[in-house]
Design a protein around this motif. Sequence first.
Motif, short mmCIF file in Angstrom:
data_model
loop_
_atom_site.label_atom_id
_atom_site.label_comp_id
_atom_site.label_asym_id
_atom_site.label_seq_id
_atom_site.Cartn_x
_atom_site.Cartn_y
_atom_site.Cartn_z
N THR A 212 0.83 -1.21 0.00
CA THR A 212 0.00 0.00 0.00
C THR A 212 0.85 1.25 0.00
N CYS A 213 0.24 2.32 -0.44
CA CYS A 213 0.88 3.63 -0.39
C CYS A 213 -0.13 4.67 0.08
N LYS A 214 0.36 5.66 0.78
CA LYS A 214 -0.53 6.73 1.26
C LYS A 214 0.24 8.04 1.23
N ARG A 243 -0.88 -0.11 -4.01
CA ARG A 243 -2.30 0.30 -4.03
C ARG A 243 -2.48 1.51 -3.11
N ASP A 244 -3.04 2.56 -3.67
CA ASP A 244 -3.29 3.79 -2.92
C ASP A 244 -4.45 3.57 -1.95
N VAL A 250 -3.82 1.54 -8.41
CA VAL A 250 -2.40 1.17 -8.39
C VAL A 250 -1.56 2.34 -8.89
N LYS A 251 -0.51 2.64 -8.16
CA LYS A 251 0.40 3.72 -8.54
C LYS A 251 1.84 3.20 -8.54
N GLY A 252 2.69 3.87 -9.29
CA GLY A 252 4.08 3.44 -9.42
C GLY A 252 5.04 4.44 -8.81
#
Length: 452
Positions: A212-214, A243-244, A250-252
Amino acid sequence: MKNIFKTFSGVKSLIQNLDIEKINTLSQKVDLNEMIGIVSKMSEEDLGKMMKMMKGGGGQKEIPPINGDFYELGKTLPPHEREIQLRVREFMESEIRPIANDCWNKAKFPMEIIPKMAELNIAGLTYSGYGCPGHSALLEGFIAMEMARIDTSISTFFGVQSGLAMGSIYLCGSEEQKHQWLSKMQKLETIGAFGLTEPEVGSAVAGGLTTTCKREGDEWVINGQKKWIGNATFSDITVIWARDLDDQQVKGFIVRKDNPGFQAEKIENKMALRTVQNALITMKDCIVPESDRLQNANSFKDTAAVLRMTRAGVAWQAVGCSRGAYEVALKYTNERKQFGRPIASFQLVQDLLVTMLGDLTAMQSMVYRLSQMQDNDELLDEHASLAKVFCTLRMRDIVDHARELFGGNGILLEYDIARFVADAEAIYSYEGTKEINSLIVGRAITGHSAFV
């Protein structure tokens, strides 16, 4: 009549040139006068056969050159691209073949070959600008084949660098990011990796990423793990897909090796692609600035665009692995003798070789057309997926047949074929399993999605 007399004279000459001891030995076994009488009554054709037999079969048999490109597809490349292909072949033969088995056996990557590979000027081959050569996808495919023909591990290293890592930035990065990274990666001054697969998520990455990303102000916090990430033990940057938590998309991200919270651990005890340095990546509150987020990667569709492009390269790798196995097997069958003759002269052996060559030629023709479609901007997911399915299935058959021809020697690394057999298993699985790629093609031809 003159030819018969000539042949008869030749037989007489052979007998006369024997030393006395041999003549005495021969006369004890046969009546020489009777033998000459029989010879005089033989037809010209039979006399010729007998003379050939008496001379040992007419000397050393000339063996055709070993060439897995039976339809000579490589010769259709423009001269300047053909030159590049052959330069890569020479590099693989002279620099990689002598060390391939040792590196594979010790599970070590030959870092010393990176500057030499950089001199070939082939990274980012199909990209335009940013120091990249801008050649055809067809040439790129041939290069992938040439590398895998000698060592699939080196081909995988290069595919990650030039395809997955550089491709992510080329397709999804901002202009600033492209200028910052692509030129250095093209020169292999900066080594890249690509982090998508996870310990518990392989085929389900499209909607099931657990990494995950935030966003927190001008930074992103990434948590999770990635597995089987080639080059990641020594890469300078790794493209991480997450995954945001806010929008579930989905972000890179371009994650640098010294980013806080980033750790890469080498995966040990592999049975395939042992030279490739795969890593288990763990990110605990890994901090990445917004400037290192791939600005044009906003959903898994953008990730899929990278995979579509590189999946064609994996099909070419399968061709290369198959060609390498076929060629070492063909060479072996001419060298290995049983029952007093090379095993290449036996019918069942030739049948296996022809079966292998037929599959290999079909594979080559398929990926050739695939790359033409890529060059014409006609390549779709299902096109790349069908090639991945077909070529990896046929690859398995080819390396199996090749292994069979080596008998017990086939399990020894020194004969090369054991490495091809093992590495084929990795090619069969990565960049989408046979089942997932089949469903992509099935959806395209039926109009119904069978995905769960």
